[in-house]
Design a protein around this motif. Structure first.
Motif, PDB file in Angstrom:
ATOM      1  N   TRP A  82       1.053  -0.859   0.074  1.00  0.00           N
ATOM      2  CA  TRP A  82       0.217   0.148   0.301  1.00  0.00           C
ATOM      3  C   TRP A  82       1.099   1.260   0.036  1.00  0.00           C
ATOM      4  CZ3 TRP A  82      -1.315   4.215   2.903  1.00  0.00           C
ATOM      5  CH2 TRP A  82      -2.063   5.056   2.898  1.00  0.00           C
ATOM      6  N   GLY A  85       6.287   0.446  13.845  1.00  0.00           N
ATOM      7  CA  GLY A  85       4.807   1.423  13.913  1.00  0.00           C
ATOM      8  C   GLY A  85       5.411   2.898  13.445  1.00  0.00           C
ATOM      9  N   ILE A  86       6.022   3.167  14.175  1.00  0.00           N
ATOM     10  CA  ILE A  86       6.505   4.868  14.011  1.00  0.00           C
ATOM     11  C   ILE A  86       6.755   4.763  13.207  1.00  0.00           C
ATOM     12  CG2 ILE A  86       8.154   6.786  14.876  1.00  0.00           C
ATOM     13  CD1 ILE A  86       8.020   4.669  17.366  1.00  0.00           C
ATOM     14  N   PHE A 128       5.583   2.836   9.898  1.00  0.00           N
ATOM     15  CA  PHE A 128       4.862   3.099   8.836  1.00  0.00           C
ATOM     16  C   PHE A 128       3.783   4.217   9.493  1.00  0.00           C
ATOM     17  CE2 PHE A 128       5.544  -1.522   9.362  1.00  0.00           C
ATOM     18  CZ  PHE A 128       5.261  -0.955   7.687  1.00  0.00           C
ATOM     19  N   PHE A 129       3.316   4.896  10.488  1.00  0.00           N
ATOM     20  CA  PHE A 129       2.856   6.195  11.345  1.00  0.00           C
ATOM     21  C   PHE A 129       3.264   7.177  10.267  1.00  0.00           C
ATOM     22  CE2 PHE A 129       1.001   4.111  15.186  1.00  0.00           C
ATOM     23  CZ  PHE A 129      -0.320   3.557  14.410  1.00  0.00           C
ATOM     24  N   ILE A 151       2.821   6.668   6.224  1.00  0.00           N
ATOM     25  CA  ILE A 151       1.170   6.610   5.940  1.00  0.00           C
ATOM     26  C   ILE A 151       0.768   8.399   6.116  1.00  0.00           C
ATOM     27  CG2 ILE A 151      -1.159   6.116   7.168  1.00  0.00           C
ATOM     28  CD1 ILE A 151      -0.227   3.199   8.210  1.00  0.00           C
ATOM     29  N   ALA A 152       1.112   8.883   7.011  1.00  0.00           N
ATOM     30  CA  ALA A 152       0.788  10.347   6.676  1.00  0.00           C
ATOM     31  C   ALA A 152       0.331  11.078   6.185  1.00  0.00           C
ATOM     32  CB  ALA A 152       1.458  11.308   8.746  1.00  0.00           C
ATOM     33  N   GLU A 205       0.326  10.097   2.503  1.00  0.00           N
ATOM     34  CA  GLU A 205      -0.603  10.128   2.468  1.00  0.00           C
ATOM     35  C   GLU A 205      -1.619  11.487   2.195  1.00  0.00           C
ATOM     36  OE1 GLU A 205      -0.619   8.360  -0.404  1.00  0.00           O
ATOM     37  OE2 GLU A 205       1.264   7.706   0.693  1.00  0.00           O
ATOM     38  N   PHE A 206      -1.375  11.897   2.849  1.00  0.00           N
ATOM     39  CA  PHE A 206      -2.771  12.855   3.335  1.00  0.00           C
ATOM     40  C   PHE A 206      -1.961  14.069   3.005  1.00  0.00           C
ATOM     41  CE2 PHE A 206      -3.554  16.386   6.684  1.00  0.00           C
ATOM     42  CZ  PHE A 206      -5.036  17.083   5.465  1.00  0.00           C
ATOM     43  N   PHE A 207      -0.522  14.689   3.319  1.00  0.00           N
ATOM     44  CA  PHE A 207       0.116  15.990   3.184  1.00  0.00           C
ATOM     45  C   PHE A 207      -0.102  15.435   1.027  1.00  0.00           C
ATOM     46  CE2 PHE A 207       0.636  14.808   7.327  1.00  0.00           C
ATOM     47  CZ  PHE A 207       0.552  16.527   7.651  1.00  0.00           C
ATOM     48  N   PHE A 225      -3.903  15.752  -0.219  1.00  0.00           N
ATOM     49  CA  PHE A 225      -5.109  16.889   0.328  1.00  0.00           C
ATOM     50  C   PHE A 225      -4.551  18.711   0.527  1.00  0.00           C
ATOM     51  CE2 PHE A 225      -7.672  13.604   1.358  1.00  0.00           C
ATOM     52  CZ  PHE A 225      -8.683  13.849   1.515  1.00  0.00           C
ATOM     53  N   PHE A 247      -6.433   9.688  12.047  1.00  0.00           N
ATOM     54  CA  PHE A 247      -5.452   9.033  10.691  1.00  0.00           C
ATOM     55  C   PHE A 247      -6.911   8.820   9.756  1.00  0.00           C
ATOM     56  CE2 PHE A 247      -1.242   8.194  10.317  1.00  0.00           C
ATOM     57  CZ  PHE A 247      -0.151   8.494  11.300  1.00  0.00           C
ATOM     58  N   MET A 304      -7.537  12.382   8.254  1.00  0.00           N
ATOM     59  CA  MET A 304      -6.373  12.185   7.328  1.00  0.00           C
ATOM     60  C   MET A 304      -6.988  11.470   5.939  1.00  0.00           C
ATOM     61  SD  MET A 304      -3.334  12.715  10.028  1.00  0.00           S
ATOM     62  CE  MET A 304      -2.036  12.685   8.415  1.00  0.00           C
ATOM     63  N   ARG A 305      -7.982  10.744   6.046  1.00  0.00           N
ATOM     64  CA  ARG A 305      -9.286  10.128   5.066  1.00  0.00           C
ATOM     65  C   ARG A 305      -7.845   8.675   4.604  1.00  0.00           C
ATOM     66  NH1 ARG A 305     -11.086  14.838   5.989  1.00  0.00           N
ATOM     67  NH2 ARG A 305     -13.339  14.576   5.702  1.00  0.00           N
ATOM     68  N   CYS A 306      -7.045   8.173   5.495  1.00  0.00           N
ATOM     69  CA  CYS A 306      -6.346   7.428   5.076  1.00  0.00           C
ATOM     70  C   CYS A 306      -6.554   5.768   4.923  1.00  0.00           C
ATOM     71  CB  CYS A 306      -4.551   7.030   5.947  1.00  0.00           C
ATOM     72  SG  CYS A 306      -4.099   9.058   6.132  1.00  0.00           S
ATOM     73  N   VAL A 344      -4.636  -0.431   6.573  1.00  0.00           N
ATOM     74  CA  VAL A 344      -2.898  -0.515   6.680  1.00  0.00           C
ATOM     75  C   VAL A 344      -3.246   0.786   8.019  1.00  0.00           C
ATOM     76  CG1 VAL A 344      -0.785   1.298   5.682  1.00  0.00           C
ATOM     77  CG2 VAL A 344      -2.763  -0.264   4.009  1.00  0.00           C
ATOM     78  N   THR A 345      -3.925   1.275   8.425  1.00  0.00           N
ATOM     79  CA  THR A 345      -3.670   2.247   9.891  1.00  0.00           C
ATOM     80  C   THR A 345      -4.296   1.242  10.804  1.00  0.00           C
ATOM     81  OG1 THR A 345      -4.259   4.288   9.111  1.00  0.00           O
ATOM     82  CG2 THR A 345      -4.606   4.112  10.919  1.00  0.00           C
ATOM     83  N   THR A 370      -1.057  -1.628  11.245  1.00  0.00           N
ATOM     84  CA  THR A 370       0.665  -0.634  12.243  1.00  0.00           C
ATOM     85  C   THR A 370       0.526  -0.433  13.369  1.00  0.00           C
ATOM     86  OG1 THR A 370       0.548   0.444   9.941  1.00  0.00           O
ATOM     87  CG2 THR A 370       1.599   1.704  11.942  1.00  0.00           C
ATOM     88  N   LEU A 371      -1.193  -0.640  13.407  1.00  0.00           N
ATOM     89  CA  LEU A 371      -1.044  -0.057  15.530  1.00  0.00           C
ATOM     90  C   LEU A 371      -1.360  -0.952  15.624  1.00  0.00           C
ATOM     91  CD1 LEU A 371      -2.153   1.875  16.894  1.00  0.00           C
ATOM     92  CD2 LEU A 371      -4.409   2.460  16.664  1.00  0.00           C
ATOM     93  N   THR A 405       0.915  -3.798  15.440  1.00  0.00           N
ATOM     94  CA  THR A 405       1.774  -3.867  15.080  1.00  0.00           C
ATOM     95  C   THR A 405       2.602  -2.858  16.606  1.00  0.00           C
ATOM     96  OG1 THR A 405       1.985  -3.678  12.571  1.00  0.00           O
ATOM     97  CG2 THR A 405       3.983  -3.838  14.047  1.00  0.00           C
ATOM     98  N   PHE A 406       2.256  -1.236  16.398  1.00  0.00           N
ATOM     99  CA  PHE A 406       2.608  -1.265  17.170  1.00  0.00           C
ATOM    100  C   PHE A 406       2.459  -0.955  18.670  1.00  0.00           C
ATOM    101  CE2 PHE A 406       2.351   2.986  19.744  1.00  0.00           C
ATOM    102  CZ  PHE A 406       3.858   3.023  19.535  1.00  0.00           C
TER     103      PHE A 406
END
Lengths: 392, 324
Positions: free
Chosen positions: A299, A342-343, A345-346, A349-350, A352-354, A357, B88, B92-94, B98-99, B102-103, B105-106
């Motif tokens: 993804w 995890g950190i 990935f976060f 993933i973020a 994508e938003f920037f 949008f 998220f 942020m519409r992710c 996937v989110t 990730t959560l 895993t974290f």
């Protein structure tokens, strides 16, 4: 009359034409930030590991010795293959999060054959049979949920999730059935020995196989008729139906492909990478959550096989490097790498938003637009007539 | 006490882990968000609950004090996980899958890391667990040895709390205006928006409240079901809780019965040796039953295709008002 109109402070709108330069700047920025965040958090939770030491260990664990680097690229190859397997499914918006179970079935198939047939015939024949059985097991495990999806529109996310655990239980059952005295794992080190080594190198074969599959998959998705059909089904199932694509056939065919690739991955893991098979319980297996990570890898790369090479590399780099940080920085925690992953990935993933949008803030002091900004109502008939003439 | 009684008792006991998790996840899914991060959120909750209980115990608090601090910390950490997920996926519409992954895993990583740290420092939770969690709510000493008291009145506070929350969730979802609006948001957010429902607000509240409830499940597992002995398999329990949401057809009231069934099946491999001789391999097959049954339920509900038993229509679809 002044009517106050509430206007929100922040306004989001979709970016329609995103330049590649901007998108990559955001992604690289996020990667750098995520690494800094990982280092900072490590410093907070484990002050004995310094900021600089974090990065030293990170690179030592991945590029410190040639053998470590080979291991790194071998792991990248396996993860990449799993990500490639699930990619066509995601492209047609079939949320197959069952890569874990499908590859595990491949592992089970390969392990069964190696366990039962080795010694009775030449090793290469055993390996080929193991490959075929692994592919078969993986394909069956992928196609069953697809059949239900095609027939009755069963929710594939949840069904494939359940199938992961059922596969795990089957694996644990078989291991404990075949090896009643051991604790959930079988080793094939003795039977397989040097199988698959090119010269002295144990890992090159995996990397070559996956490289070939990557090229094939990229071509398949971009230039073949199948790839086109997958894209259309994903973009708009109605359009697909309208132009005469059989959605159900595409779904089933694609999932067979996914299962085949997962089966190959399972074979590679059991026969070439680990030379063992472990299934302690449904959640503690040889796969170790790689199938789930592959979903993220695919993804993050926007389902682009070439970008997946990069994303899978980054993920393996961080987990392997952080495992090194954990063992040499004195953390002694097996799960520390997953916290760091995890950190990472976060952050990614973020991005994508920037990228997708645009954020517009209301300017300070700007008077909100009012509904009576329109020209004043005409007062007399003459004025109304002139206004009408002017408009005409 | 007969062995069957003990098995049912244990089923109810362990089932509540799933009930907390599935009630929370149901609330989140009703708002149209498939939160695969619930296993991770339960792990975060357990970290909070364990820390809170330890601190309160160190400070010399009594049973009620330990329980309150532990639950507050649980809600704080699990709620933060839910808020992160909401940020998220709502703002942020992710991608939700996937989110969520990730959560998970974290969260599982944080729980494992924290657990290692605790055991390195030699901290255990058996004492606060005995004082505040496992002691029966309705009796101060031993529970009377008759089947009624043993079966219904022998548990700590959180077991009854789990059932209470599930009933409240069921009533709110089915019989109140808030519940109707929440279901509308999950079915068709654009229509709900047009009807004047604040979609974003509903989604956020359900994500955070659902996560907090699910997080209590993690604390319950650590402090109550496993009596304070750290066992780091909470994410595995979390996946079963996600399965239970489907099994219960998105209804917390059915979830109460379902959770006890799941608890029974979950403990069956461990308990069955008392009844008959089974091999280790057979136990693995028994462990498969909850997952297999859930898969079957999924297939059956899609086969009958009744509107009442379907997942929320816009489950997994991000909502952006300006999209058509």
């Amino acid at each position: 009359m002044t009517k106050h109109v509430h206007e929100p402070l922040v306004h989001l709108s979709r970016r329609l034409n995103v330049s590649q330069k901007y998108a990559w700047a955001i992604r690289i920025g996020a990667f750098v930030l995520s690494m800094l965040a990982c280092a900072l958090i490590t410093m907070i939770i484990a002050p004995e590991v310094g900021f600089g030491a974090f990065f030293t260990h990170l690179f030592e664990g991945t590029f410190g010795k040639p053998r470590l680097t080979w291991t790194l690229f071998r792991d990248v190859a396996i993860l990449l293959l799993l990500a490639l397997a699930v990619t066509p499914c995601f492209k047609m918006k079939y949320w197959n999060i069952g890569g874990e179970g499908q590859a595990l079935m491949g592992c089970i198939g390969a392990a069964l054959i190696v366990k039962t047939l080795s010694g009775t015939m030449p090793l290469i024949v055993v390996a080929l049979i193991a490959l075929v059985v692994a592919i078969g097991f993986g394909a069956v495990w992928a196609v069953v949920p697809a059949l239900f999806k095609a027939k009755w529109n069963t929710n594939e996310t949840l069904l494939t999730l359940m199938f992961n655990y059922i596969a795990g239980c089957i694996g644990a059952f078989l291991v404990k059935k075949l090896n009643p005295r051991t604790t959930g794992s079988m080793s094939f080190l003795k039977t397989l020995g040097d199988f698959g080594k090119i010269g002295d190198n144990q890992f090159a074969l995996i990397i070559i196989i996956v490289a070939v599959i990557t090229v094939l998959m990229a071509v398949y998705l971009k230039y073949s008729k199948h790839g086109y059909e997958i894209a259309v089904v994903g973009e708009s199932p109605r359009t697909a139906r309208y132009v005469g694509i059989h959605n159900k056939v595409v779904v089933i065919r694609t999932l067979v492909l996914c299962g085949v690739l997962c089966g190959i991955a399972g074979f590679l893991i059991v026969v070439l990478k680990d030379q063992s098979f472990k299934a302690e319980s449904a959640t503690d297996t040889t796969m170790g959550g790689l199938g789930f990570t592959a979903v993220l890898v695919s993804w993050l790369a926007h389902f682009n096989p070439w970008a997946m090479v990069l994303t899978s590399f980054l993920v393996v780099f961080i987990t392997t490097g952080c495992a090194h940080v954990s063992s040499f920085g004195g953390l002694r925690s097996a799960t520390y790498p997953s916290v760091m992953a995890g950190i990472f990935f976060f952050f990614i993933i973020a991005t994508e938003f920037f990228i997708n949008f645009k954020i517009t803030f209301r300017k300070r002091g700007e008077i909100p637009r009012e509904p009576d900004d329109l020209p004043p109502e005409p007062k007399t008939k003459v004025e109304a007539a002139t206004a009408a003439n002017a408009n005409a | 006490m007969s062995i069957f009684l003990a098995m049912i008792q244990e089923a109810i006991h362990y089932g509540m882990v799933f009930l907390f998790g599935s009630t929370g996840e149901t609330l989140i899914e009703k708002s149209g968000h498939l939160n695969l991060g619930v296993p991770g959120i339960m792990c975060l909750g357990a970290v909070g609950g364990g820390l809170g209980a330890h601190w309160a115990h160190q400070a010399g608090a009594g049973a009620a004090g330990i329980m309150v601090v532990s639950l507050l910390m649980t809600i704080l950490l699990a709620g933060a996980g839910g808020l992160l997920y909401g940020l998220f996926t709502i703002t942020m519409r992710c991608n939700q899958n996937v989110t969520g992954l990730t959560l998970t895993t974290f969260g599982a990583g944080v729980l494992g890391f924290w657990g290692t740290q605790m055991s390195n420092k030699g901290i255990t939770f058996t004492e606060p667990s005995r004082i505040a969690f496992t002691s029966p709510l309705f009796f101060s000493g031993e529970v009377p040895d008759n089947w009624f008291c043993q079966l219904f009145l022998s548990y700590g506070f959180l077991v009854y709390f789990a059932i209470l929350i599930a009933i409240i969730a069921a009533v709110v979802l089915k019989h109140t205006r808030v519940g109707l609006s929440l279901r509308a948001v999950g079915e068709n957010p654009a229509a709900a928006d047009a009807a004047g429902i604040n979609v974003i607000k509903y989604k956020y509240i359900s994500c955070v409240v659902g996560a907090a409830i699910a997080g209590i499940g993690g604390t319950f597992f650590l402090m109550d079901a496993s009596r304070g002995t750290p066992e780091y398999i909470i994410d595995a329990m979390g996946w079963l809780a996600v399965a239970l949401v489907i099994f219960s057809l998105w209804r917390p009231a059915i979830g109460i019965a379902g959770s006890i069934v799941f608890g029974f099946l979950y403990r069956l491999p461990y308990n069955i040796s008392a009844l008959t001789v089974v091999t280790l391999a057979d136990k693995e097959l028994i462990k498969m039953i909850p997952y297999a049954v859930t898969a079957l339920v999924l297939i059956v509900i899609s086969f009958f295709n009744k509107r009442e038993t379907q997942p929320p229509a816009s489950l997994g679809v991000p909502y952006f008002r300006e999209d058509r």
